[in-house]
Design a protein around this motif. Structure first.
Motif, PDB file in Angstrom:
ATOM      1  N   VAL A 178     -29.193  35.967 -61.110  1.00  0.00           N
ATOM      2  CA  VAL A 178     -30.597  35.662 -61.405  1.00  0.00           C
ATOM      3  C   VAL A 178     -31.463  36.795 -60.865  1.00  0.00           C
ATOM      4  O   VAL A 178     -31.299  37.230 -59.728  1.00  0.00           O
ATOM      5  CB  VAL A 178     -31.021  34.317 -60.766  1.00  0.00           C
ATOM      6  N   VAL A 179     -32.381  37.287 -61.697  1.00  0.00           N
ATOM      7  CA  VAL A 179     -33.260  38.375 -61.297  1.00  0.00           C
ATOM      8  C   VAL A 179     -34.581  37.788 -60.808  1.00  0.00           C
ATOM      9  O   VAL A 179     -35.224  37.006 -61.504  1.00  0.00           O
ATOM     10  CB  VAL A 179     -33.505  39.349 -62.467  1.00  0.00           C
ATOM     11  N   HIS A 180     -34.959  38.157 -59.582  1.00  0.00           N
ATOM     12  CA  HIS A 180     -36.223  37.731 -58.981  1.00  0.00           C
ATOM     13  C   HIS A 180     -37.127  38.959 -58.960  1.00  0.00           C
ATOM     14  O   HIS A 180     -36.719  40.023 -58.481  1.00  0.00           O
ATOM     15  CB  HIS A 180     -35.997  37.224 -57.558  1.00  0.00           C
ATOM     16  N   THR A 181     -38.358  38.832 -59.464  1.00  0.00           N
ATOM     17  CA  THR A 181     -39.266  39.961 -59.581  1.00  0.00           C
ATOM     18  C   THR A 181     -40.515  39.735 -58.748  1.00  0.00           C
ATOM     19  O   THR A 181     -41.046  38.626 -58.696  1.00  0.00           O
ATOM     20  CB  THR A 181     -39.679  40.154 -61.060  1.00  0.00           C
ATOM     21  N   SER A 182     -40.962  40.798 -58.096  1.00  0.00           N
ATOM     22  CA  SER A 182     -42.235  40.773 -57.375  1.00  0.00           C
ATOM     23  C   SER A 182     -42.988  42.043 -57.710  1.00  0.00           C
ATOM     24  O   SER A 182     -42.427  43.134 -57.666  1.00  0.00           O
ATOM     25  CB  SER A 182     -42.016  40.684 -55.870  1.00  0.00           C
ATOM     26  N   ARG A 183     -44.258  41.912 -58.017  1.00  0.00           N
ATOM     27  CA  ARG A 183     -45.118  43.059 -58.326  1.00  0.00           C
ATOM     28  C   ARG A 183     -45.981  43.450 -57.135  1.00  0.00           C
ATOM     29  O   ARG A 183     -46.843  44.292 -57.248  1.00  0.00           O
ATOM     30  CB  ARG A 183     -46.008  42.748 -59.532  1.00  0.00           C
ATOM     31  N   ARG A 184     -45.753  42.840 -55.978  1.00  0.00           N
ATOM     32  CA  ARG A 184     -46.539  43.135 -54.781  1.00  0.00           C
ATOM     33  C   ARG A 184     -46.264  44.548 -54.291  1.00  0.00           C
ATOM     34  O   ARG A 184     -45.211  45.107 -54.576  1.00  0.00           O
ATOM     35  CB  ARG A 184     -46.216  42.134 -53.687  1.00  0.00           C
ATOM     36  N   GLU A 211     -37.244  44.311 -58.127  1.00  0.00           N
ATOM     37  CA  GLU A 211     -36.427  43.289 -58.771  1.00  0.00           C
ATOM     38  C   GLU A 211     -35.200  43.110 -57.891  1.00  0.00           C
ATOM     39  O   GLU A 211     -34.558  44.083 -57.511  1.00  0.00           O
ATOM     40  CB  GLU A 211     -35.990  43.716 -60.169  1.00  0.00           C
ATOM     41  N   VAL A 212     -34.879  41.861 -57.567  1.00  0.00           N
ATOM     42  CA  VAL A 212     -33.710  41.539 -56.756  1.00  0.00           C
ATOM     43  C   VAL A 212     -32.799  40.665 -57.595  1.00  0.00           C
ATOM     44  O   VAL A 212     -33.234  39.638 -58.124  1.00  0.00           O
ATOM     45  CB  VAL A 212     -34.115  40.794 -55.462  1.00  0.00           C
TER      46      VAL A 212
END
Length: 77
Positions: free
Chosen positions: A37-43, A30-31
Motif C-alpha cells: 500500500v502506498v501512503h502519500t504525504s505532500r507536506r 511516498e511510503v
C-alpha cells in the motif's frame, strides 16, 4: 536565470534519524508498506514511525513519547 538547456541536479532527499524518535524526511514523500500500500504525504517534512506504536502508521503520531525506552541490553557473560 538559467537557460532552458541547463539542467539542475536533483537535490538529494534529506532524512534525519533520531535514536528515540521517528525518521524525519523532507517531503513530499511516498511510503510503500509491507502490504504494498502506498501512503502519500505532500507536506514539506514528514515523520516516519520507527517504533511501530503509531495508530497512524507509517506516519508518527508521537506514541513513542508515551512509553519509557527499553533498558539497554547487557551482555549475559
Amino acid at each position: 536565470m538559467p537557460n532552458s538547456s541547463e539542467r539542475r541536479e536533483p537535490r538529494p532527499c534529506r532524512i534525519t534519524a533520531d535514536r528515540t524518535g521517528p525518521l524525519l524526511v523532507e517531503g513530499p514523500v511516498e511510503v510503500t508498506d509491507a502490504d504494498g500500500v502506498v501512503h502519500t504525504s505532500r507536506r514539506f517534512q514528514v515523520a516516519i514511525c520507527t517504533c511501530r506504536r503509531s495508530r497512524a502508521y507509517p506516519w508518527c503520531d508521537t506514541s513513542h513519547r508515551r512509553h519509557s525506552p527499553a533498558p539497554p541490553r547487557t551482555d549475559p557473560s
